[in-house]
Design a protein around this motif. Structure first.
Motif, short mmCIF file in Angstrom:
data_model
loop_
_atom_site.label_atom_id
_atom_site.label_comp_id
_atom_site.label_asym_id
_atom_site.label_seq_id
_atom_site.Cartn_x
_atom_site.Cartn_y
_atom_site.Cartn_z
N MET A 157 9.32 -2.71 -2.27
CA MET A 157 9.16 -3.98 -1.57
C MET A 157 8.61 -5.03 -2.52
O MET A 157 7.74 -4.75 -3.33
N ILE A 205 11.78 3.32 -0.65
CA ILE A 205 12.14 1.91 -0.70
C ILE A 205 11.15 1.21 -1.63
O ILE A 205 10.10 1.76 -1.95
N PRO A 228 5.66 4.69 4.31
CA PRO A 228 6.39 3.80 3.39
C PRO A 228 6.74 4.48 2.06
O PRO A 228 7.81 4.23 1.50
N ALA A 229 5.85 5.33 1.56
CA ALA A 229 6.10 5.94 0.26
C ALA A 229 7.20 6.98 0.33
O ALA A 229 7.89 7.25 -0.64
#
Lengths: 282, 360
Positions: free
Chosen positions: B80, B78, B73-74
């Motif tokens: 969130m 993006i 994810p990092a």
């Protein structure tokens, strides 16, 4: 509940005061005895007010060395016990917070197996496994060492479970937010988990410090040298079966000194974790 | 800033449960794509796959033209915004926003500049030294937004960000999010189950059902030409009236025998089982005495002020499947038991195949 009338309030207070008196009097009397000379103590009745031997008794005990325990002074005992209690408390917290971290936040094969293995050790307190543990310590040459005194007591299923329960209440979103924010496992542990666990750590520290401080059976087994004794063990050794043989004034001083550090820890840490509790939001 | 492209993305849990069954969406740079659907339709799973919080079983997710399936994810660049804000409770607002930047090793004064800028945009400048628990729900929501903004990521991902706010604040934050997204021009994916949010925010609206994208289009196109019975029922409030009917030469015969003559609209083969979809706002009251297309026997009335909703069924029958709602002007006084003559605009009637539920 306490009624509104004057008499019921008086009664309530009287009961509470009697309660405090019953709890506090033996401790007070110990302190009184620690300030009298041996002669005064051995010649009943013991006075109810402190005597004039305070400095003398305390300095003898702390720095003079006590004959019955091989000339070791109480300051050595205090030092030993502090090391043991701190090592046990910090070691237990360190190990259990890490194992709880692994069990809650990582998906690895055998995760539940390891959880249950840790859980099962709850059923094996020190007393049950004391002989094999002693044998292991002898083989490793750890008799009369701080390592020997503390290592076998460090693993703690209770603390692991406690941290596990706490970690389970941390919302998954928070973990995910940290992942999106680029925090790896260690950074997450250090920046988020540890600060959030502050209160739990403080509470556990108090409990575990006192647990370590009052250990009896294991230190008794694993120490032979007088200068490696903890204060509780030394205290027992100081008391002889023959009354005249026991230096009661020094025993009383040791008693008072033995209960001071735990009280100090409770008082100091209590402020800390009550603050934590008040600040915590859920 | 970047495009986001999903190609036949699938998610299977434990080899059995298929949560997302192959969804392809292409979101142009700077657009707001809203995923809407009932709970369990797979919209959150899809978002979490874009975020990298959930592994992708098959298919590809591209952000800015690069396949990011294998990135964490990092590394996807993006940001969130979570449903429950997910603010770090022990950190000040400032640190909450700065945390992601610090983890990326950004210089201190650059972090400071960005955090203060974002705080000013969001009206949080006075709250930087507070902790999340000292803030109201709306302010916490803004902090969560701020945490996303400071990163200036390639895409924003919103996971039902307004569902914890009260109705008034929700309306307000909706506008704020829309304006902010337009100003910053960051490609966004927004998940919600609220169709008002979906309609107002979306450039591209994706209606999801049971792990599939039922329809992908602009909000108005979906409203005007729903591709299936599910979409028709989901978008629009009150929901579209769906009446079981059989096609005939001249129009459609409802299950209870009422014939609805529809001229102009292309008619399917006669005898075919269909569902007629008529939005409540396309049933109009006849006041000049002309012959009605439908007589509505009123059984319940909701007076909303601007509108009056008349619930009932066709006068001829009382089967439960033929219940109807008409949205009438607020000035019309209706009582239970009234018989309302209604006309139907034939161009506004949607015809669906009864078996497949698809538009005909």
């Amino acid at each position: 509940m306490i009624g509104l009338s004057r008499s019921s309030r008086y009664t309530a207070h009287a009961i509470l005061i009697i309660g405090i008196f019953i709890v506090a009097f033996p401790i007070y009397y110990t302190f009184v005895a620690s300030t009298h000379s041996l002669q005064t103590i051995l010649r009943p009745p013991l006075p109810l007010l402190p005597g004039d031997q305070f400095w003398e008794n305390y300095s003898t005990a702390l720095f003079g060395g006590i004959g019955r325990i091989g000339g070791v002074d109480v300051s050595t005992l205090l030092f030993n016990t502090t090391v043991v209690a701190l090592a046990i408390a910090i070691g237990k917290i360190f190990i259990s917070i890490l194992s709880a971290f692994a069990i809650v936040f990582f998906r690895f094969p055998g995760r539940m197996f390891f959880f249950w293995v840790i859980f099962i050790t709850l059923m094996l307190p020190v007393e049950v496994r004391i002989l094999p543990t002693y044998k292991v310590m002898v083989d490793l040459g750890l008799i009369d060492t701080y390592t020997g005194l503390t290592l076998p007591l460090m693993a703690s299923a209770t603390a692991t479970l406690l941290f596990r329960q706490f970690f389970l209440t941390i919302p998954g979103e928070l973990v995910e937010a940290a992942r999106v924010d680029g925090a790896g496992p260690w950074r997450f542990f250090k920046d988020i988990l540890l600060p959030l666990s502050k209160t739990n750590i403080a509470a556990l520290f108090v409990i575990l410090f006192i647990y370590g401080w009052t250990q009896y059976l294991w230190p008794l087994l694993v120490t032979n040298r007088n200068d490696m004794n903890t204060i509780v063990i030394a205290l027992r050794k100081m008391v002889s079966f023959a009354d005249a043989d026991t230096q009661w004034h020094l025993v009383m001083v040791t008693c008072v000194l033995a209960i001071l550090p735990p009280i100090l820890v409770v008082v100091l840490m209590q402020r800390w974790f009550v603050k934590g509790l008040v600040e915590t939001e859920k | 800033m970047a495009t986001v492209d999903l190609k036949d993305v699938r998610k299977v849990y434990g080899g059995r449960v298929e949560a997302v069954k192959g969804v392809s969406i292409s979101i142009p740079d700077g657009a707001m794509c809203v995923l809407v659907g009932p709970s369990g339709c797979g919209k959150s799973t899809l978002l979490r796959m874009i975020a990298g919080l959930e592994e992708i079983t098959s298919g590809t997710v591209e952000i800015g033209g690069e396949v990011v399936n294998d990135r964490g994810p990092a590394e996807r660049d993006i940001a969130m915004v979570f449903q429950n804000y997910a603010l770090y409770p022990h950190m000040k607002v400032y640190d909450n926003m700065a945390y992601g930047l610090r983890n990326r090793g950004m210089a201190k004064d650059e972090i400071d500049k960005r955090v203060r800028e974002a705080a000013a945009t969001l009206g949080l400048a006075d709250f930087l030294e507070r902790r999340p628990r000292e803030l109201s729900g709306g302010q916490r929501q803004r902090v969560a937004m701020g945490r996303a903004i400071v990163r200036s990521p390639k895409a924003f991902l919103f996971d039902e960000p307004l569902s914890n706010l009260d109705a008034k604040l929700r309306g307000q934050m909706r506008i704020e999010i829309k304006n902010l997204q337009k100003t910053l021009g960051v490609t966004s994916v927004y998940v919600t189950h609220d169709q008002v949010e979906a309609m107002t925010l979306a450039d591209t609206l994706v209606v999801m059902n049971q792990g599939l994208a039922e329809q992908i289009d602009t909000p108005m196109a979906i409203y005007e030409r729903p591709a299936s019975v599910f979409v028709a029922g989901f978008i629009g409030s009150p929901a579209m009236n769906l009446l079981a009917a059989k096609s005939s030469q001249s129009g459609h015969i409802l299950a209870d025998g009422t014939e609805i003559a529809i001229s102009g609209a292309t008619l399917p083969d006669s005898g075919r089982e269909v569902l007629l979809g008529i939005r409540p706002e396309h049933l109009t009251l006849i006041e000049n005495g002309a012959a009605p297309d439908l007589q509505l026997k009123v059984t319940a009335v909701e007076t909303l002020g601007a509108d009056t909703l008349a619930h009932g069924h066709p006068a001829n029958g009382e089967s439960r499947s033929s219940e109807l709602v008409a949205r009438l002007p607020g000035s019309v006084r209706v009582r239970d038991g009234d018989l309302l003559p209604l006309s139907i605009d034939p161009s506004m009637v949607h015809i669906f195949d009864a078996a497949s539920g698809r538009r005909i």
